[in-house]
Design a protein around this motif. Structure first.
Motif, PDB file in Angstrom:
ATOM      1  N   GLU A   1       6.416   1.082   7.145  1.00  0.00           N
ATOM      2  CA  GLU A   1       5.965   0.045   8.070  1.00  0.00           C
ATOM      3  C   GLU A   1       5.618   0.621   9.442  1.00  0.00           C
ATOM      4  N   ASP A   2       6.434   1.546   9.942  1.00  0.00           N
ATOM      5  CA  ASP A   2       6.156   2.124  11.263  1.00  0.00           C
ATOM      6  C   ASP A   2       4.859   2.936  11.268  1.00  0.00           C
ATOM      7  N   GLU A   3       4.525   3.562  10.135  1.00  0.00           N
ATOM      8  CA  GLU A   3       3.254   4.297  10.043  1.00  0.00           C
ATOM      9  C   GLU A   3       2.070   3.331  10.102  1.00  0.00           C
ATOM     10  N   LEU A   4       2.195   2.203   9.411  1.00  0.00           N
ATOM     11  CA  LEU A   4       1.122   1.212   9.420  1.00  0.00           C
ATOM     12  C   LEU A   4       0.975   0.589  10.810  1.00  0.00           C
ATOM     13  N   LEU A   5       2.090   0.331  11.464  1.00  0.00           N
ATOM     14  CA  LEU A   5       2.037  -0.199  12.836  1.00  0.00           C
ATOM     15  C   LEU A   5       1.362   0.791  13.780  1.00  0.00           C
ATOM     16  N   THR A   6       1.707   2.054  13.647  1.00  0.00           N
ATOM     17  CA  THR A   6       1.094   3.093  14.479  1.00  0.00           C
ATOM     18  C   THR A   6      -0.407   3.148  14.229  1.00  0.00           C
ATOM     19  N   PHE A   7      -0.806   3.068  12.961  1.00  0.00           N
ATOM     20  CA  PHE A   7      -2.229   3.050  12.608  1.00  0.00           C
ATOM     21  C   PHE A   7      -2.917   1.842  13.227  1.00  0.00           C
ATOM     22  N   LYS A   8      -2.293   0.673  13.100  1.00  0.00           N
ATOM     23  CA  LYS A   8      -2.873  -0.568  13.622  1.00  0.00           C
ATOM     24  C   LYS A   8      -3.071  -0.498  15.133  1.00  0.00           C
ATOM     25  N   GLU A   9      -2.154   0.163  15.806  1.00  0.00           N
ATOM     26  CA  GLU A   9      -2.219   0.284  17.264  1.00  0.00           C
ATOM     27  C   GLU A   9      -3.028   1.500  17.704  1.00  0.00           C
ATOM     28  N   ASN A  10      -3.699   2.132  16.739  1.00  0.00           N
ATOM     29  CA  ASN A  10      -4.557   3.290  17.001  1.00  0.00           C
ATOM     30  C   ASN A  10      -3.771   4.481  17.542  1.00  0.00           C
ATOM     31  N   GLY A  11      -2.533   4.595  17.075  1.00  0.00           N
ATOM     32  CA  GLY A  11      -1.691   5.711  17.493  1.00  0.00           C
ATOM     33  C   GLY A  11      -1.967   6.956  16.670  1.00  0.00           C
ATOM     34  N   SER A  12      -1.268   8.000  16.994  1.00  0.00           N
ATOM     35  CA  SER A  12      -1.455   9.282  16.324  1.00  0.00           C
ATOM     36  C   SER A  12      -0.544   9.374  15.093  1.00  0.00           C
TER      37      SER A  12
ATOM     38  N   LYS B   1      -0.298  11.475  10.978  1.00  0.00           N
ATOM     39  CA  LYS B   1      -0.811  12.575  10.170  1.00  0.00           C
ATOM     40  C   LYS B   1      -2.054  12.126   9.410  1.00  0.00           C
ATOM     41  N   LYS B   2      -2.989  13.044   9.252  1.00  0.00           N
ATOM     42  CA  LYS B   2      -4.254  12.723   8.572  1.00  0.00           C
ATOM     43  C   LYS B   2      -4.034  12.252   7.137  1.00  0.00           C
ATOM     44  N   GLU B   3      -3.081  12.856   6.420  1.00  0.00           N
ATOM     45  CA  GLU B   3      -2.867  12.432   5.032  1.00  0.00           C
ATOM     46  C   GLU B   3      -2.312  11.005   4.961  1.00  0.00           C
ATOM     47  N   ILE B   4      -1.518  10.620   5.956  1.00  0.00           N
ATOM     48  CA  ILE B   4      -1.011   9.242   6.012  1.00  0.00           C
ATOM     49  C   ILE B   4      -2.157   8.291   6.365  1.00  0.00           C
ATOM     50  N   GLU B   5      -2.985   8.699   7.319  1.00  0.00           N
ATOM     51  CA  GLU B   5      -4.137   7.883   7.703  1.00  0.00           C
ATOM     52  C   GLU B   5      -5.073   7.678   6.512  1.00  0.00           C
ATOM     53  N   LEU B   6      -5.323   8.738   5.764  1.00  0.00           N
ATOM     54  CA  LEU B   6      -6.182   8.643   4.585  1.00  0.00           C
ATOM     55  C   LEU B   6      -5.569   7.706   3.547  1.00  0.00           C
ATOM     56  N   LYS B   7      -4.279   7.841   3.319  1.00  0.00           N
ATOM     57  CA  LYS B   7      -3.586   6.978   2.352  1.00  0.00           C
ATOM     58  C   LYS B   7      -3.695   5.513   2.780  1.00  0.00           C
ATOM     59  N   ILE B   8      -3.479   5.249   4.058  1.00  0.00           N
ATOM     60  CA  ILE B   8      -3.580   3.882   4.570  1.00  0.00           C
ATOM     61  C   ILE B   8      -4.995   3.349   4.375  1.00  0.00           C
ATOM     62  N   CYS B   9      -5.987   4.143   4.752  1.00  0.00           N
ATOM     63  CA  CYS B   9      -7.381   3.697   4.655  1.00  0.00           C
ATOM     64  C   CYS B   9      -7.775   3.384   3.216  1.00  0.00           C
ATOM     65  N   VAL B  10      -7.517   4.302   2.325  1.00  0.00           N
ATOM     66  CA  VAL B  10      -7.908   4.114   0.925  1.00  0.00           C
ATOM     67  C   VAL B  10      -7.175   2.922   0.321  1.00  0.00           C
ATOM     68  N   ASN B  11      -5.877   2.844   0.555  1.00  0.00           N
ATOM     69  CA  ASN B  11      -5.099   1.768  -0.052  1.00  0.00           C
ATOM     70  C   ASN B  11      -5.426   0.402   0.545  1.00  0.00           C
ATOM     71  N   LEU B  12      -5.756   0.345   1.832  1.00  0.00           N
ATOM     72  CA  LEU B  12      -6.156  -0.936   2.424  1.00  0.00           C
ATOM     73  C   LEU B  12      -7.504  -1.400   1.886  1.00  0.00           C
TER      74      LEU B  12
ATOM     75  N   ILE C   1       0.818  -1.219   0.000  1.00  0.00           N
ATOM     76  CA  ILE C   1       0.000   0.000   0.000  1.00  0.00           C
ATOM     77  C   ILE C   1       0.852   1.270   0.000  1.00  0.00           C
ATOM     78  N   ASN C   2       2.170   1.076  -0.126  1.00  0.00           N
ATOM     79  CA  ASN C   2       3.098   2.188  -0.307  1.00  0.00           C
ATOM     80  C   ASN C   2       3.125   3.164   0.875  1.00  0.00           C
ATOM     81  N   VAL C   3       3.252   2.605   2.074  1.00  0.00           N
ATOM     82  CA  VAL C   3       3.455   3.417   3.277  1.00  0.00           C
ATOM     83  C   VAL C   3       4.608   2.817   4.074  1.00  0.00           C
TER      84      VAL C   3
END
Length: 105
Positions: free
Chosen positions: A71-82, A84-95, A67-69
């Motif tokens: 790994e630490d950003e995806l881990l932070t997302f998975k653990e419900n961490g804080s 950036k919104k643009e990274i969160e959006l990229k993760i959500c759309v690509n997943l 999904i082109n992010v």
């Protein structure tokens, strides 16, 4: 619903539809009408992420590459961490897209 030909839906007669097809139509119709109340979008995507990991035996590292992010950003997302919104959006759309692609039949 999406796997049932439009011609069959347009010319529906109860005896022509299987119970499974009727249940799919009812379920999807309810979701389209009422949505998924009580659950945030990122929570749904976190569930998708867990499902992809479990069903396809993918690692966080593999998914991050797909999904082109980072790994630490995806881990932070998975653990419900804080993050950036643009990274969160990229993760959500690509997943969501990855889930769609991997679940094509």
């Amino acid at each position: 619903l999406f796997n049932i030909p439009i011609s069959k839906i347009n010319n529906v007669k109860d005896e022509e539809m299987t119970n499974n097809e009727k249940e799919k139509i009812e379920y999807i119709s309810a979701m389209l009408n009422y949505g998924l109340p009580g659950m945030e979008a990122n929570e749904r995507v976190q569930i998708l992420l867990d499902t992809l990991i479990e069903e396809f035996h993918l690692s966080i590292s593999n998914i991050a590459k797909m999904i082109n992010v980072e790994e630490d950003e995806l881990l932070t997302f998975k653990e419900n961490g804080s993050i950036k919104k643009e990274i969160e959006l990229k993760i959500c759309v690509n997943l969501v897209m990855l889930n769609f692609i991997l679940n094509q039949k």
